[in-house]
Design a protein around this motif. Structure first.
Motif, PDB file in Angstrom:
ATOM      1  N   GLY A   1       0.808  -1.211   0.000  1.00  0.00           N
ATOM      2  CA  GLY A   1       0.000   0.000   0.000  1.00  0.00           C
ATOM      3  C   GLY A   1       0.839   1.257   0.000  1.00  0.00           C
ATOM      4  O   GLY A   1       0.901   1.992  -0.984  1.00  0.00           O
ATOM      5  N   GLU A   2       1.534   1.515   1.099  1.00  0.00           N
ATOM      6  CA  GLU A   2       2.357   2.716   1.230  1.00  0.00           C
ATOM      7  C   GLU A   2       3.420   2.780   0.137  1.00  0.00           C
ATOM      8  O   GLU A   2       3.812   3.853  -0.300  1.00  0.00           O
ATOM      9  N   GLY A   3       3.877   1.625  -0.318  1.00  0.00           N
ATOM     10  CA  GLY A   3       4.927   1.583  -1.326  1.00  0.00           C
ATOM     11  C   GLY A   3       4.474   1.945  -2.727  1.00  0.00           C
ATOM     12  O   GLY A   3       5.301   2.040  -3.641  1.00  0.00           O
ATOM     13  N   GLY A   4       3.151   2.133  -2.949  1.00  0.00           N
ATOM     14  CA  GLY A   4       2.694   2.577  -4.256  1.00  0.00           C
ATOM     15  C   GLY A   4       1.598   1.743  -4.891  1.00  0.00           C
ATOM     16  O   GLY A   4       1.386   1.809  -6.096  1.00  0.00           O
TER      17      GLY A   4
ATOM     18  N   VAL B   1      -2.558   2.689 -13.750  1.00  0.00           N
ATOM     19  CA  VAL B   1      -3.614   2.538 -12.747  1.00  0.00           C
ATOM     20  C   VAL B   1      -3.489   1.117 -12.207  1.00  0.00           C
ATOM     21  O   VAL B   1      -3.619   0.154 -12.953  1.00  0.00           O
ATOM     22  N   ARG B   2      -3.210   0.992 -10.902  1.00  0.00           N
ATOM     23  CA  ARG B   2      -3.034  -0.317 -10.267  1.00  0.00           C
ATOM     24  C   ARG B   2      -4.136  -0.489  -9.217  1.00  0.00           C
ATOM     25  O   ARG B   2      -4.426   0.450  -8.468  1.00  0.00           O
TER      26      ARG B   2
ATOM     27  N   ARG C   1       5.787   9.353  -3.809  1.00  0.00           N
ATOM     28  CA  ARG C   1       5.754  10.713  -4.335  1.00  0.00           C
ATOM     29  C   ARG C   1       4.893  10.884  -5.571  1.00  0.00           C
ATOM     30  O   ARG C   1       4.477  11.991  -5.894  1.00  0.00           O
ATOM     31  N   SER C   2       4.591   9.798  -6.266  1.00  0.00           N
ATOM     32  CA  SER C   2       3.953   9.969  -7.571  1.00  0.00           C
ATOM     33  C   SER C   2       2.644   9.206  -7.720  1.00  0.00           C
ATOM     34  O   SER C   2       2.102   9.128  -8.818  1.00  0.00           O
ATOM     35  N   VAL C   3       2.128   8.652  -6.630  1.00  0.00           N
ATOM     36  CA  VAL C   3       0.906   7.855  -6.717  1.00  0.00           C
ATOM     37  C   VAL C   3      -0.210   8.497  -5.894  1.00  0.00           C
ATOM     38  O   VAL C   3      -0.035   8.782  -4.707  1.00  0.00           O
ATOM     39  N   VAL C   4      -1.345   8.724  -6.546  1.00  0.00           N
ATOM     40  CA  VAL C   4      -2.564   9.129  -5.862  1.00  0.00           C
ATOM     41  C   VAL C   4      -3.274   7.841  -5.421  1.00  0.00           C
ATOM     42  O   VAL C   4      -3.599   6.992  -6.242  1.00  0.00           O
ATOM     43  N   ARG C   5      -3.497   7.725  -4.110  1.00  0.00           N
ATOM     44  CA  ARG C   5      -4.047   6.494  -3.559  1.00  0.00           C
ATOM     45  C   ARG C   5      -5.501   6.716  -3.138  1.00  0.00           C
ATOM     46  O   ARG C   5      -5.813   7.686  -2.453  1.00  0.00           O
ATOM     47  N   LEU C   6      -6.371   5.802  -3.541  1.00  0.00           N
ATOM     48  CA  LEU C   6      -7.786   5.854  -3.192  1.00  0.00           C
ATOM     49  C   LEU C   6      -8.113   4.698  -2.256  1.00  0.00           C
ATOM     50  O   LEU C   6      -7.942   3.532  -2.614  1.00  0.00           O
ATOM     51  N   LEU C   7      -8.581   5.030  -1.047  1.00  0.00           N
ATOM     52  CA  LEU C   7      -8.966   4.031  -0.044  1.00  0.00           C
ATOM     53  C   LEU C   7     -10.315   4.438   0.556  1.00  0.00           C
ATOM     54  O   LEU C   7     -10.415   4.733   1.745  1.00  0.00           O
TER      55      LEU C   7
END
Length: 379
Positions: free
Chosen positions: A178-181, A312-313, A347-353
């Motif tokens: 998760g935190e890793g991208g 998109v992952r 730094r470069s990933v927008v995360r949706l949770l």
């Protein structure tokens, strides 16, 4: 007001309901990360609120050596929901504490000290869990940490096989980083990790602090891979917003776990919230909604954003959009211009949770906002 632990956001939140949060002016925000995956049932869920209220009016706290009904119910709910073979429950207050316990249990049960962790992995910020967390920005100010930790590339079964030996106490990794991208493992990686640890007499610890409680479309992410670890840790969504964590252990771990305890382990109020949360997730089949809406949202994002983003992952409602520039500007624009609260992963990933009760209308709102924010930027 100055802050010590967190950098404060420019939005002061006042209340929450379902998938939405509101500031003091009653401005509405769609929660796609402000709750850090801790509210799978949404904010102020009536069943969880009722369970908490009933318990706090009767008994707020006694230490875990005194049996109480709420803790018994929480244990029973977790035992029923756990992967087969992991019916031993140790309750705590957070994910990092669950991982601390898992590392101690593994060392005690095996008599070994070597821990293998993965690059880009995140397991917490206390001294033991921090030693297995990859990001040097988190680790360096606190060195020296516990020793005998070796990092290997995530998803590389050969590197893992080479690292595991007869001095290994445990391999700790996330079934999806998760935190890793939002990094997904290679096919067969978790099964290989289980095979290598079993052959060496070591423990496989799967950190499902973020992926557990239905986040990836299954109650546990390891279920998709058909792998049951020796220790499974989870926390964030466990009590729908109250601080709670757990380590679920195989018998051979539980029988040799050494001395470990915590004052607030399984407090009655938190236990009531755990019982209500786990029971509701299972009875209402919330993970299926996470799978369906997560697949829809990721598909729409991929179709609309195209080559505006690098990737998109996704797995269920755990989605990472790797942008071509830093994520912070996109996150700011999403919040201030579109009322959507997301968070970064690196730094470069927008995360949706988001809460797992998200629907297609909410998903469309996210797609429209991200299309506007990213489409309007010069790449």
């Amino acid at each position: 007001m100055s802050g010590f632990v967190h950098n404060e956001k420019p939005i002061r939140l006042h209340r929450g309901e379902g998938v939405h949060l509101y500031d003091e002016d009653d401005t509405e925000y769609l929660d796609c990360g402000a709750s850090y995956a801790c509210a799978p049932l949404g904010h102020s869920h009536p069943d969880v609120t009722a369970a908490i209220t009933d318990q706090v009016e009767r008994l707020t706290f006694v230490q875990a050596s005194y049996p109480v009904d709420a803790r018994d119910r929480a244990h029973a709910a977790l035992e029923a929901a756990a992967p087969d073979g992991l019916e031993n429950v140790w309750l705590c207050n957070s994910g990092t504490e669950a991982n601390e316990a898992a590392l101690k249990f593994a060392r005690s049960a095996t008599g070994n000290s070597k821990i293998i962790a993965t690059m880009q992995g995140f397991h917490g910020r206390t001294m033991g869990a921090l030693a297995t967390t990859w990001n040097s920005e988190y680790r360096d100010p606190y060195e020296p940490l516990i020793g005998d930790v070796e990092f290997v590339p995530y998803g590389d079964g050969d590197a893992l096989a080479e690292a595991v030996d007869d001095e290994t106490a445990a391999v700790i990794l996330e079934p999806l980083q998760g935190e890793g991208g939002i990094n997904l493992p290679s096919e067969g990686y978790l099964a290989a990790a289980h095979e290598h640890t079993e052959a060496a007499g070591a423990a496989l610890i799967l950190d499902e602090v973020q992926t557990g409680m239905g986040r990836t479309g299954e109650l546990w992410a390891c279920e998709r891979a058909g792998v049951t670890p020796d220790i499974l840790t989870t926390a964030k969504g466990l009590a729908n917003g109250l601080p709670a964590g757990t380590a679920l252990c195989a018998d051979w771990i539980a029988e040799n776990h050494g001395s470990h305890n915590a004052t607030f382990s399984g407090g009655p109020v938190v236990s009531a919230a755990i019982d209500a949360t786990v029971s509701t997730l299972v009875e209402e089949d919330i993970p299926t909604n996470a799978a369906e809406i997560g697949g829809y949202l990721a598909g729409e994002l991929d179709a609309e954003l195209g080559d505006r983003v690098r990737d998109v992952r996704d797995e269920g409602l755990m989605i990472g959009i790797e942008v071509k520039r830093g994520a912070n500007r996109a996150l700011r624009d999403l919040a201030l211009d579109h009322g959507i609260l997301a968070l970064p992963a690196g730094r470069s990933v927008v995360r949706l949770l988001p809460p797992l009760i998200l629907d297609e209308g909410h998903a469309d709102q996210v797609v429209d906002a991200l299309t506007d924010v990213l489409g309007g930027r010069s790449e």
